[in-house]
Write a protein that holds these residues in place. Sequence first.
Motif, PDB file in Angstrom:
ATOM      1  N   PHE A 144       0.825  -1.205   0.000  1.00 37.17           N
ATOM      2  CA  PHE A 144       0.000   0.000   0.000  1.00 37.17           C
ATOM      3  C   PHE A 144       0.859   1.255   0.000  1.00 37.17           C
ATOM      4  O   PHE A 144       0.615   2.197  -0.764  1.00 37.17           O
ATOM      5  CB  PHE A 144      -0.928  -0.012   1.214  1.00 37.17           C
ATOM      6  CG  PHE A 144      -1.922   1.115   1.231  1.00 37.17           C
ATOM      7  CD1 PHE A 144      -2.961   1.156   0.324  1.00 37.17           C
ATOM      8  CD2 PHE A 144      -1.819   2.127   2.180  1.00 37.17           C
ATOM      9  CE1 PHE A 144      -3.888   2.187   0.343  1.00 37.17           C
ATOM     10  CE2 PHE A 144      -2.738   3.163   2.202  1.00 37.17           C
ATOM     11  CZ  PHE A 144      -3.778   3.198   1.285  1.00 37.17           C
ATOM     12  N   ALA A 145       1.866   1.282   0.862  1.00 37.04           N
ATOM     13  CA  ALA A 145       2.713   2.472   0.949  1.00 37.04           C
ATOM     14  C   ALA A 145       3.503   2.694  -0.342  1.00 37.04           C
ATOM     15  O   ALA A 145       3.572   3.824  -0.856  1.00 37.04           O
ATOM     16  CB  ALA A 145       3.662   2.347   2.136  1.00 37.04           C
ATOM     17  N   SER A 146       4.072   1.620  -0.895  1.00 39.57           N
ATOM     18  CA  SER A 146       4.999   1.791  -2.022  1.00 39.57           C
ATOM     19  C   SER A 146       4.314   1.803  -3.383  1.00 39.57           C
ATOM     20  O   SER A 146       4.857   2.367  -4.344  1.00 39.57           O
ATOM     21  CB  SER A 146       6.053   0.683  -2.000  1.00 39.57           C
ATOM     22  OG  SER A 146       5.459  -0.590  -2.148  1.00 39.57           O
ATOM     23  N   ARG A 147       3.121   1.199  -3.488  1.00 40.29           N
ATOM     24  CA  ARG A 147       2.453   1.112  -4.794  1.00 40.29           C
ATOM     25  C   ARG A 147       1.185   1.967  -4.882  1.00 40.29           C
ATOM     26  O   ARG A 147       0.762   2.311  -5.982  1.00 40.29           O
ATOM     27  CB  ARG A 147       2.061  -0.344  -5.105  1.00 40.29           C
ATOM     28  CG  ARG A 147       3.174  -1.339  -4.957  1.00 40.29           C
ATOM     29  CD  ARG A 147       4.187  -1.279  -6.094  1.00 40.29           C
ATOM     30  NE  ARG A 147       5.151  -2.362  -5.902  1.00 40.29           N
ATOM     31  CZ  ARG A 147       6.315  -2.230  -5.302  1.00 40.29           C
ATOM     32  NH1 ARG A 147       6.697  -1.047  -4.858  1.00 40.29           N
ATOM     33  NH2 ARG A 147       7.122  -3.271  -5.142  1.00 40.29           N
ATOM     34  N   ARG A 148       0.581   2.268  -3.741  1.00 43.47           N
ATOM     35  CA  ARG A 148      -0.706   2.946  -3.782  1.00 43.47           C
ATOM     36  C   ARG A 148      -0.690   4.366  -3.215  1.00 43.47           C
ATOM     37  O   ARG A 148      -1.617   5.132  -3.468  1.00 43.47           O
ATOM     38  CB  ARG A 148      -1.769   2.126  -3.007  1.00 43.47           C
ATOM     39  CG  ARG A 148      -2.156   0.820  -3.680  1.00 43.47           C
ATOM     40  CD  ARG A 148      -2.849   1.085  -4.994  1.00 43.47           C
ATOM     41  NE  ARG A 148      -3.259  -0.135  -5.685  1.00 43.47           N
ATOM     42  CZ  ARG A 148      -2.527  -0.755  -6.604  1.00 43.47           C
ATOM     43  NH1 ARG A 148      -1.326  -0.270  -6.922  1.00 43.47           N
ATOM     44  NH2 ARG A 148      -2.960  -1.837  -7.211  1.00 43.47           N
ATOM     45  N   VAL A 149       0.334   4.711  -2.456  1.00 45.11           N
ATOM     46  CA  VAL A 149       0.347   6.039  -1.843  1.00 45.11           C
ATOM     47  C   VAL A 149       1.505   6.890  -2.343  1.00 45.11           C
ATOM     48  O   VAL A 149       1.296   7.935  -2.968  1.00 45.11           O
ATOM     49  CB  VAL A 149       0.361   5.949  -0.297  1.00 45.11           C
ATOM     50  CG1 VAL A 149       0.510   7.336   0.331  1.00 45.11           C
ATOM     51  CG2 VAL A 149      -0.927   5.285   0.196  1.00 45.11           C
ATOM     52  N   MET A 150       2.727   6.473  -2.098  1.00 53.68           N
ATOM     53  CA  MET A 150       3.855   7.360  -2.358  1.00 53.68           C
ATOM     54  C   MET A 150       4.012   7.756  -3.839  1.00 53.68           C
ATOM     55  O   MET A 150       4.347   8.921  -4.110  1.00 53.68           O
ATOM     56  CB  MET A 150       5.142   6.740  -1.816  1.00 53.68           C
ATOM     57  CG  MET A 150       5.173   6.638  -0.280  1.00 53.68           C
ATOM     58  SD  MET A 150       4.659   8.172   0.560  1.00 53.68           S
ATOM     59  CE  MET A 150       5.850   9.337  -0.075  1.00 53.68           C
ATOM     60  N   PRO A 151       3.768   6.885  -4.821  1.00 51.54           N
ATOM     61  CA  PRO A 151       3.877   7.363  -6.212  1.00 51.54           C
ATOM     62  C   PRO A 151       2.909   8.505  -6.522  1.00 51.54           C
ATOM     63  O   PRO A 151       3.236   9.418  -7.296  1.00 51.54           O
ATOM     64  CB  PRO A 151       3.537   6.118  -7.040  1.00 51.54           C
ATOM     65  CG  PRO A 151       3.855   4.966  -6.147  1.00 51.54           C
ATOM     66  CD  PRO A 151       3.494   5.440  -4.770  1.00 51.54           C
ATOM     67  N   TYR A 152       1.747   8.481  -5.897  1.00 45.69           N
ATOM     68  CA  TYR A 152       0.735   9.503  -6.178  1.00 45.69           C
ATOM     69  C   TYR A 152       0.971  10.759  -5.350  1.00 45.69           C
ATOM     70  O   TYR A 152       0.585  11.855  -5.758  1.00 45.69           O
ATOM     71  CB  TYR A 152      -0.660   8.919  -5.944  1.00 45.69           C
ATOM     72  CG  TYR A 152      -0.907   7.736  -6.844  1.00 45.69           C
ATOM     73  CD1 TYR A 152      -1.301   7.908  -8.163  1.00 45.69           C
ATOM     74  CD2 TYR A 152      -0.684   6.439  -6.384  1.00 45.69           C
ATOM     75  CE1 TYR A 152      -1.501   6.826  -9.000  1.00 45.69           C
ATOM     76  CE2 TYR A 152      -0.877   5.351  -7.212  1.00 45.69           C
ATOM     77  CZ  TYR A 152      -1.279   5.546  -8.523  1.00 45.69           C
ATOM     78  OH  TYR A 152      -1.457   4.465  -9.354  1.00 45.69           O
ATOM     79  N   VAL A 153       1.623  10.613  -4.200  1.00 47.94           N
ATOM     80  CA  VAL A 153       2.047  11.802  -3.447  1.00 47.94           C
ATOM     81  C   VAL A 153       3.007  12.613  -4.308  1.00 47.94           C
ATOM     82  O   VAL A 153       2.842  13.835  -4.473  1.00 47.94           O
ATOM     83  CB  VAL A 153       2.721  11.395  -2.115  1.00 47.94           C
ATOM     84  CG1 VAL A 153       3.430  12.592  -1.488  1.00 47.94           C
ATOM     85  CG2 VAL A 153       1.687  10.832  -1.142  1.00 47.94           C
ATOM     86  N   ARG A 154       3.993  11.953  -4.878  1.00 48.90           N
ATOM     87  CA  ARG A 154       4.970  12.671  -5.706  1.00 48.90           C
ATOM     88  C   ARG A 154       4.300  13.314  -6.917  1.00 48.90           C
ATOM     89  O   ARG A 154       4.602  14.464  -7.269  1.00 48.90           O
ATOM     90  CB  ARG A 154       6.073  11.700  -6.132  1.00 48.90           C
ATOM     91  CG  ARG A 154       6.965  11.245  -4.970  1.00 48.90           C
ATOM     92  CD  ARG A 154       8.139  10.439  -5.465  1.00 48.90           C
ATOM     93  NE  ARG A 154       7.751   9.086  -5.853  1.00 48.90           N
ATOM     94  CZ  ARG A 154       7.738   8.049  -5.018  1.00 48.90           C
ATOM     95  NH1 ARG A 154       8.066   8.223  -3.733  1.00 48.90           N
ATOM     96  NH2 ARG A 154       7.404   6.854  -5.444  1.00 48.90           N
TER      97      ARG A 154
END
Length: 292
Positions: A144-154
């Motif tokens: 969740f953190a690496s595939r679903r949240v952080m890419p979209y934060v950036r």
Amino acid sequence: MARMAGTAARAEALLGLGVVSTTPVAGGDICTATRLRLTDGRGAIIKTRPQAPEGFFLREAEGLEWLGGAHGAKVPRVLAVAEDCLIIDWIEPSKPTTDLAERFGRALAATHQAGADGFGAPQNGFIGLAPLPNRPSPTWPEFFASRRVMPYVRAAVDREALTADEAATIETAMRRIHELAGPAEPPARVHGDLWSGNLVWGSDGDVWLIDPAAHGGHRETDLAMLSLFGAPHLQRILDAYAEASPLADGWQERQALHQLHPLLVHAMLFGGTYGARAGAAAQSLVDGPARA
């Protein structure tokens, strides 16, 4: 008229059947949808998009077939797929009812219980037109953190749809993801983009799933998406789901965690207030009690 004729000809070539009539279907923002009446009496719908991203319709078709293999919530049958279009069975819509909602809640629980090989999917996909990284991870919090949240934060920061402070709050929540995620669960077979627009309340007595971003994930993700954007008879759906497949304590509080992904996708694609809402959801997680 010329476009409709071209659409009919494309469908006939893929299906090997004649098209008796075509009717535009309203509501599609990403694709053009057209209802087809075929010479064998069946109805179908063809979705088209010029210059669609590579694999766009193929990933959707694979997701529908994978969800259908669960024998839980109904999905339309894939009739044909190509780089430029997807043809599926037409589902005659009806009005939402509490009986349909209850039946759907139980069926969705069965879909989730069918499980997945891991957290992720064999191929990257799409959520709307946004890329959806699916490379598997050993645990759901990591996925969740690496595939679903952080890419979209950036991506949202780059679009100026998310402030630096909001991004920092989300990053803080992700550092605590193992505390916030609740009890570990096996991979569920999830739709991945389960807002009310991707439900068809059928006249046949079933609610049908369409437009998936299917992957092995956490079952609370689908429920959180339904709650975020609202669904008819939502409480009846949730109650029936919980009766069929009880949820771990604290699942309501964890909705804010699961809603980070769709809020960030919307911030990246549309801007508006979605970034602020994502930041507020993360703040509520950071401020609230951690749950083991």
